[in-house]
Write an enzyme that holds these catalytic residues in place. Structure first.
Site, PDB file in Angstrom:
ATOM      1  N   ARG A 166      14.366  63.693 -75.324  1.00  0.00           N
ATOM      2  CA  ARG A 166      13.401  64.190 -74.315  1.00  0.00           C
ATOM      3  C   ARG A 166      12.088  63.402 -74.335  1.00  0.00           C
ATOM      4  O   ARG A 166      11.019  63.939 -74.044  1.00  0.00           O
ATOM      5  CB  ARG A 166      13.094  65.683 -74.521  1.00  0.00           C
ATOM      6  CG  ARG A 166      14.238  66.592 -74.238  1.00  0.00           C
ATOM      7  CD  ARG A 166      14.726  66.469 -72.786  1.00  0.00           C
ATOM      8  NE  ARG A 166      15.889  67.289 -72.605  1.00  0.00           N
ATOM      9  CZ  ARG A 166      17.142  66.874 -72.872  1.00  0.00           C
ATOM     10  NH1 ARG A 166      17.376  65.636 -73.277  1.00  0.00           N
ATOM     11  NH2 ARG A 166      18.161  67.669 -72.696  1.00  0.00           N
ATOM     12  N   SER A 243      14.912  74.264 -68.809  1.00  0.00           N
ATOM     13  CA  SER A 243      14.645  74.731 -70.175  1.00  0.00           C
ATOM     14  C   SER A 243      13.152  74.673 -70.423  1.00  0.00           C
ATOM     15  O   SER A 243      12.529  73.630 -70.189  1.00  0.00           O
ATOM     16  CB  SER A 243      15.343  73.832 -71.192  1.00  0.00           C
ATOM     17  OG  SER A 243      16.725  73.857 -70.964  1.00  0.00           O
ATOM     18  N   GLU A 344       8.859  72.025 -72.854  1.00  0.00           N
ATOM     19  CA  GLU A 344       9.434  70.814 -72.253  1.00  0.00           C
ATOM     20  C   GLU A 344       8.707  70.414 -70.957  1.00  0.00           C
ATOM     21  O   GLU A 344       8.480  69.221 -70.723  1.00  0.00           O
ATOM     22  CB  GLU A 344      10.923  71.035 -71.996  1.00  0.00           C
ATOM     23  CG  GLU A 344      11.637  69.770 -71.606  1.00  0.00           C
ATOM     24  CD  GLU A 344      13.101  69.995 -71.270  1.00  0.00           C
ATOM     25  OE1 GLU A 344      13.863  70.368 -72.172  1.00  0.00           O
ATOM     26  OE2 GLU A 344      13.469  69.783 -70.100  1.00  0.00           O
TER      27      GLU A 344
HETATM   28  C1  LIG Z   1      17.248  74.266 -62.938  1.00  0.00           C
HETATM   29  C2  LIG Z   1      16.787  73.091 -63.772  1.00  0.00           C
HETATM   30  C3  LIG Z   1      17.668  72.476 -64.651  1.00  0.00           C
HETATM   31  C4  LIG Z   1      17.263  71.376 -65.407  1.00  0.00           C
HETATM   32  N1  LIG Z   1      18.146  70.811 -66.291  1.00  0.00           N
HETATM   33  C5  LIG Z   1      17.781  69.745 -67.035  1.00  0.00           C
HETATM   34  C6  LIG Z   1      18.694  69.147 -67.959  1.00  0.00           C
HETATM   35  O1  LIG Z   1      19.840  69.560 -68.091  1.00  0.00           O
HETATM   36  N2  LIG Z   1      18.260  68.096 -68.687  1.00  0.00           N
HETATM   37  C7  LIG Z   1      17.003  67.591 -68.564  1.00  0.00           C
HETATM   38  O2  LIG Z   1      16.687  66.627 -69.262  1.00  0.00           O
HETATM   39  N3  LIG Z   1      16.123  68.129 -67.701  1.00  0.00           N
HETATM   40  C8  LIG Z   1      16.467  69.190 -66.926  1.00  0.00           C
HETATM   41  N4  LIG Z   1      15.576  69.756 -66.063  1.00  0.00           N
HETATM   42  C9  LIG Z   1      14.208  69.224 -65.979  1.00  0.00           C
HETATM   43  C10 LIG Z   1      13.993  68.233 -64.818  1.00  0.00           C
HETATM   44  O3  LIG Z   1      14.952  68.412 -63.806  1.00  0.00           O
HETATM   45  C11 LIG Z   1      14.028  66.781 -65.258  1.00  0.00           C
HETATM   46  O4  LIG Z   1      13.082  66.561 -66.254  1.00  0.00           O
HETATM   47  C12 LIG Z   1      13.769  65.812 -64.086  1.00  0.00           C
HETATM   48  O5  LIG Z   1      14.121  64.517 -64.464  1.00  0.00           O
HETATM   49  C13 LIG Z   1      12.326  65.793 -63.627  1.00  0.00           C
HETATM   50  O6  LIG Z   1      12.238  64.893 -62.525  1.00  0.00           O
HETATM   51  P1  LIG Z   1      11.280  65.146 -61.318  1.00  0.00           P
HETATM   52  O7  LIG Z   1      11.457  64.036 -60.358  1.00  0.00           O
HETATM   53  O8  LIG Z   1      11.468  66.509 -60.770  1.00  0.00           O
HETATM   54  O9  LIG Z   1       9.858  65.029 -62.022  1.00  0.00           O
HETATM   55  P2  LIG Z   1       8.551  65.919 -61.819  1.00  0.00           P
HETATM   56  O10 LIG Z   1       8.840  67.308 -62.255  1.00  0.00           O
HETATM   57  O11 LIG Z   1       8.000  65.728 -60.471  1.00  0.00           O
HETATM   58  O12 LIG Z   1       7.581  65.234 -62.878  1.00  0.00           O
HETATM   59  C14 LIG Z   1       7.833  65.342 -64.274  1.00  0.00           C
HETATM   60  C15 LIG Z   1       6.987  64.287 -65.003  1.00  0.00           C
HETATM   61  O13 LIG Z   1       7.476  62.992 -64.651  1.00  0.00           O
HETATM   62  C16 LIG Z   1       6.431  62.231 -64.049  1.00  0.00           C
HETATM   63  N5  LIG Z   1       7.051  61.431 -62.979  1.00  0.00           N
HETATM   64  C17 LIG Z   1       7.896  61.850 -62.009  1.00  0.00           C
HETATM   65  N6  LIG Z   1       8.249  60.812 -61.228  1.00  0.00           N
HETATM   66  C18 LIG Z   1       7.613  59.725 -61.723  1.00  0.00           C
HETATM   67  C19 LIG Z   1       7.553  58.345 -61.360  1.00  0.00           C
HETATM   68  N7  LIG Z   1       8.231  57.859 -60.314  1.00  0.00           N
HETATM   69  N8  LIG Z   1       6.780  57.523 -62.104  1.00  0.00           N
HETATM   70  C20 LIG Z   1       6.084  57.977 -63.172  1.00  0.00           C
HETATM   71  N9  LIG Z   1       6.099  59.258 -63.562  1.00  0.00           N
HETATM   72  C21 LIG Z   1       6.846  60.117 -62.848  1.00  0.00           C
HETATM   73  C22 LIG Z   1       5.427  63.239 -63.518  1.00  0.00           C
HETATM   74  O14 LIG Z   1       4.130  62.675 -63.420  1.00  0.00           O
HETATM   75  C23 LIG Z   1       5.511  64.310 -64.590  1.00  0.00           C
HETATM   76  O15 LIG Z   1       4.736  63.933 -65.701  1.00  0.00           O
HETATM   77  C24 LIG Z   1      15.950  70.868 -65.281  1.00  0.00           C
HETATM   78  C25 LIG Z   1      15.059  71.487 -64.378  1.00  0.00           C
HETATM   79  C26 LIG Z   1      15.474  72.587 -63.630  1.00  0.00           C
HETATM   80  C27 LIG Z   1      14.517  73.224 -62.666  1.00  0.00           C
END
Ligand SMILES: Cc1cc2nc3c(=O)[nH]c(=O)nc-3n(C[C@H](O)[C@H](O)[C@H](O)COP(=O)(O)OP(=O)(O)OC[C@H]3O[C@@H](n4cnc5c(N)ncnc54)[C@H](O)[C@@H]3O)c2cc1C
Length: 350
Positions: A166, A243, A344
């Protein structure tokens, strides 16, 4: 680029919580990313980079500066193969699960167990997204990112991203420095799915033929839906950030201490080996055995009725309520088990 003011952030997150962005802009190209950065820097506006909003707790007063949403799309497969791998260049703003679906349709293995994870492709390297035995660090070839230090787009190879559980340089040592614009994945054509996890093995129990990548993808989505870990319209258990706590990685000594505490209560902690003689224990188990069972309610927030590790918005919740429940869980788990759970999600404007 269209610069907007006072844009509500809650609808742009899976938690559906948080106040507005003072300013908001979407970037569809790396050049637009550079333009947005110049805008923020020249006005001394704090910058927050938004992907799919699936790993965020946005504060009730929102973000006092510019929110830059990455909307760079495109999934391109390079012709031929490199060292037996199919190479995909994917825009950071692509929906992650759309890319997984395309890869599976092209019969390329390596990310099938990451089906159904919400968010953008650009978000995946940040916390080295993982599930059911796969992590993006296993398949990321390189990451193209805009470097705020010198305003250049540079390419970081897999090793330079410093991936671990992570974690990567993007959420630790170099947090806030890079804006990811494209990610390159190396997948294995015509290879078998990865079926090491117990949930998956159970799903396919009794089958004579080996499951395909497409069947594995469907199985994963099915298992995730059962746990409230798939975004399903109308399911209140998925109004979350996934999570809420990381699985603690313990030294042998810490693990022994935890085991002794559990033995006194006639319990066995689920744990499995991690790197360097350490052990990873289930955060969900710790939460459940500290008085926070599935379905636990606390004002407008609570614990998912399907998974003890997800804090959910039960309707009109505030970030303050989420933080209060986080603190309560952390305190109880520490009192009983001597472990401080690490959240997380990313806290924005808090
Ligand atoms: C129902 C559910 C299930 C999930 N299951 C998992 C799982 O099984 N495993 C897991 O690892 N995670 C899981 N997650 C967490 C999440 O989906 C992941 O961490 C996902 O990769 C976040 O991506 P995002 O584009 O939504 O980022 P955001 O939530 O928009 O941002 C998260 C972080 O990443 C940064 N960020 C986003 N895009 C960029 C970019 N292009 N450049 C630089 N920084 C950036 C943001 O600034 C922030 O700090 C889950 C979430 C939910 C709601």
């Amino acid at each position: 680029m269209l610069l907007e003011e006072n844009v509500p952030l809650a609808p742009l997150t899976t938690f559906r919580i948080g106040g507005p962005a003072r300013q908001f802009v979407e970037a569809h190209t790396p050049a637009e990313v550079a333009e947005a950065v110049s805008h923020a820097q020249s006005r001394s506006l704090p910058l927050f980079v938004l992907g799919g909003g699936s790993n965020l707790v946005v504060g009730d007063s929102g973000w006092p500066g510019l929110v830059l949403r990455i909307a760079i799309t495109g999934i391109e497969r390079r012709p031929g193969e490199t060292d037996g791998k199919a190479i995909f260049d994917v825009g950071a703003g692509e929906i992650w699960d759309r890319f997984v679906s395309e890869a599976v349709r092209a019969n390329c293995a390596g990310i099938e167990c990451l089906s159904g994870i919400p968010g953008s492709v650009g978000g995946t390297p940040v916390q080295n997204v993982g599930a059911y035995g796969q992590e993006v660090s296993h398949t990321i070839e390189s990451v193209e990112a805009f470097d705020l230090k010198d305003r250049q787009v540079r390419e970081l190879c897999n090793e330079a991203c410093g991936f671990s559980y992570r974690s990567s340089i993007f959420n630790t040592s170099e947090r806030g420095r890079f804006i990811i614009v494209r990610v390159t994945y190396a997948l294995t054509p015509n290879s078998a799915p990865f079926l090491e996890y117990a949930d998956l093995k159970r799903h396919f129990e009794g089958r004579e033929s080996a499951p395909t990548l497409a069947e594995t993808r469907e199985a994963i989505r099915h298992i995730r839906a059962r746990k409230g870990m798939l975004i399903v319209e109308g399911d209140p258990d998925c109004r979350s950030a996934g999570s809420f706590f990381k699985n603690p990685v313990l030294s042998e000594h810490q693990h022994d201490d935890l085991r002794k505490r559990a033995e006194v209560k006639n319990l066995t902690i689920p744990s499995y080996p991690a790197l360097d003689r350490s052990r990873k224990v289930s955060a969900a188990w710790l939460v459940e055995h500290s008085g926070f069972s599935r379905g636990f309610g606390f004002g407008h927030v609570g614990i998912s009725s399907k998974h003890a590790l997800a804090i959910v918005n039960r309707g009109n919740a505030t970030a303050a309520e989420v933080l209060a429940l986080r603190d309560q869980i952390q305190q109880r788990v520490e009192e009983i088990w001597g472990i401080l759970l690490e959240p997380e999600p990313v806290f924005v404007g808090i």
